[in-house]
Design an enzyme around this catalytic site. Structure first.
Site, PDB file in Angstrom:
ATOM      1  N   SER A 102       0.753  -1.362   0.123  1.00 39.14           N
ATOM      2  CA  SER A 102       0.002   0.050  -0.011  1.00 39.14           C
ATOM      3  C   SER A 102       0.669   1.203  -0.133  1.00 39.14           C
ATOM      4  O   SER A 102       0.196   2.096  -0.237  1.00 39.14           O
ATOM      5  CB  SER A 102      -0.712   0.231   1.245  1.00 39.14           C
ATOM      6  OG  SER A 102      -2.291  -0.373   0.768  1.00 39.14           O
ATOM      7  N   TYR A 144      -4.175   3.207   7.782  1.00 36.59           N
ATOM      8  CA  TYR A 144      -5.629   2.166   7.725  1.00 36.59           C
ATOM      9  C   TYR A 144      -6.528   2.914   8.706  1.00 36.59           C
ATOM     10  O   TYR A 144      -6.381   4.163   8.830  1.00 36.59           O
ATOM     11  CB  TYR A 144      -5.269   0.696   7.884  1.00 36.59           C
ATOM     12  CG  TYR A 144      -4.180  -0.090   7.320  1.00 36.59           C
ATOM     13  CD1 TYR A 144      -4.660  -0.161   5.650  1.00 36.59           C
ATOM     14  CD2 TYR A 144      -3.097  -0.460   7.447  1.00 36.59           C
ATOM     15  CE1 TYR A 144      -3.756  -0.635   4.735  1.00 36.59           C
ATOM     16  CE2 TYR A 144      -2.198  -1.114   6.891  1.00 36.59           C
ATOM     17  CZ  TYR A 144      -2.497  -0.829   5.281  1.00 36.59           C
ATOM     18  OH  TYR A 144      -1.779  -1.739   4.518  1.00 36.59           O
ATOM     19  N   VAL A 199       0.789  -3.818   3.648  1.00 39.73           N
ATOM     20  CA  VAL A 199       0.618  -5.356   4.241  1.00 39.73           C
ATOM     21  C   VAL A 199       1.952  -6.174   4.377  1.00 39.73           C
ATOM     22  O   VAL A 199       1.998  -7.100   4.905  1.00 39.73           O
ATOM     23  CB  VAL A 199      -0.377  -6.001   3.930  1.00 39.73           C
ATOM     24  CG1 VAL A 199      -1.800  -5.323   4.472  1.00 39.73           C
ATOM     25  CG2 VAL A 199      -0.496  -6.084   2.461  1.00 39.73           C
TER      26      VAL A 199
HETATM   27  N1  GLU Z   1      -1.960  -5.116  -2.706  1.00 43.34           N
HETATM   28  C1  GLU Z   1      -2.479  -5.083  -1.335  1.00 43.34           C
HETATM   29  C2  GLU Z   1      -3.827  -5.133  -1.541  1.00 43.34           C
HETATM   30  O1  GLU Z   1      -4.538  -4.575  -2.545  1.00 43.34           O
HETATM   31  C3  GLU Z   1      -2.206  -3.768  -0.815  1.00 43.34           C
HETATM   32  C4  GLU Z   1      -2.888  -3.814   0.727  1.00 43.34           C
HETATM   33  C5  GLU Z   1      -1.999  -3.094   1.476  1.00 43.34           C
HETATM   34  O2  GLU Z   1      -0.907  -2.991   1.798  1.00 43.34           O
HETATM   35  O3  GLU Z   1      -2.920  -2.249   2.425  1.00 43.34           O
HETATM   36  O4  GLU Z   1      -4.765  -5.810  -1.045  1.00 43.34           O
END
Ligand code: GLU
Length: 305
Positions: free
Chosen positions: A61, A241, A259
């Site tokens: 993200s 988040y 994540v």
């Molecule tokens: N590639 C991850 C997704 O789209 C990124 C999520 C994240 O790091 O929050 O679920």
């Protein structure tokens, strides 16, 4: 600074055992939860580090900052914010309900998946490869690292299992928020999330943002100051988040997590900070990472508030 970072890594490593590495993207589940690394770059480009600062992981993200900057560069800020709002959600990063609940039909902000899929769709280029090259070139410049590239295994793993992101994207296509070929947009989104970095790369990028877009090691003006300001503001309100409010109170530094276990933090005019700790708390933030940056902010009095 080196000895402070060493002490903080030793103190906070244990938190890795209290969280879990991400497993909804299968390739991420192979990470070692005990790893913790930190890297700090000051406004003159001097660097300090400790722990697993050299471990590679995918940016996930944190790439949402890059697609936001490139979308603004290619379209102007008004056109970008016609398609995506800048309000915190209080919900998970891949929430579907909040997309349907939004009055305007726009995603709440560019730091949730729906919002980032929109900013990614706004990057100019003739095809996915050309757009990806622009993202990689940007990353190579802000990290001073020509080796930045996509981790193919993570990309394929995410592409195979990314049905929730597909749901978000097709929903936005149905409401007219998303233009273009949905599968191509998702392909670019999955690739940008799978770019491999280290804590050092994130710290250098953070130092460029801290320096209002001027690269500390070349003095080149690379990102317009007003774009840096927008990005840092959205990082404060939405970057961690649905724990962004708590993080702002406890730490008070613009930051974005992913994540993959990374955190990029930027202390205006002072430091870029990169952290890697793949074990996550229930909100999706690096658990040891949050603890170490809380300690660092307290020790050095880094809160911007
Ligand atoms: N590639 C991850 C997704 O789209 C990124 C999520 C994240 O790091 O929050 O679920």
């Amino acid at each position: 600074m080196f000895s402070l970072l060493n002490t903080l890594v030793e103190k906070n490593k244990k938190y890795g055992r209290e969280g879990k590495v991400a497993s909804y993207i299968p390739a991420l589940s192979e990470a070692n939860p005990d790893e913790l690394g930190i890297y700090v770059v000051d406004s003159r480009g001097k660097e300090y580090y400790s722990g697993d600062y050299n471990a590679k992981f995918t940016i996930q993200s944190i790439s949402k900052i890059v697609s936001l900057i490139l979308a603004i560069r290619d379209n102007g800020r008004e056109n970008v914010f016609k398609k995506v709002d800048v309000e915190p959600t209080g919900m998970g990063f891949n929430s579907i309900v909040n997309l349907e609940a939004s009055d305007s039909g726009k995603p709440y902000n560019p730091m949730i998946n729906a919002g980032a899929i929109v900013t990614t769709s706004l990057i100019d280029g003739k095809d996915v490869n050309e757009k990806l090259e622009k993202i990689l070139e940007f990353m190579r410049t802000v990290t001073n690292n020509d080796d930045i590239s996509v981790n193919e295994r993570v990309y394929l793993s995410e592409k195979e299992t990314g049905n929730r992101n597909r749901a978000l994207a097709y929903f936005m296509k149905s409401t007219g928020v998303l233009d273009g070929d949905v599968e191509e947009i998702l392909d670019l989104y999955f690739k940008q999330c799978s770019i491999e970095v280290t804590a050092r790369d994130l710290a250098r990028f953070g130092a460029v943002l801290a320096n209002d877009g001027v690269i500390p090691w070349t003095n080149e003006k690379f990102i317009p100051k007003d774009v840096c300001r927008i990005v840092k503001t959205i990082m404060v309100t939405c970057g961690m988040y649905d724990a962004s409010g708590d993080f702002a109170v406890k730490v008070g530094i613009p930051a974005k997590s992913g994540v993959g276990g990374g955190i990029l933090a930027t202390v205006p005019r002072k430091f870029g900070i990169g952290i890697y700790g793949p074990s996550l708390d229930e909100k999706g933030n690096s658990i040891a990472g949050i603890n170490i940056i809380t300690d660092l902010a307290n020790e050095l009095d880094l809160s911007i508030f």
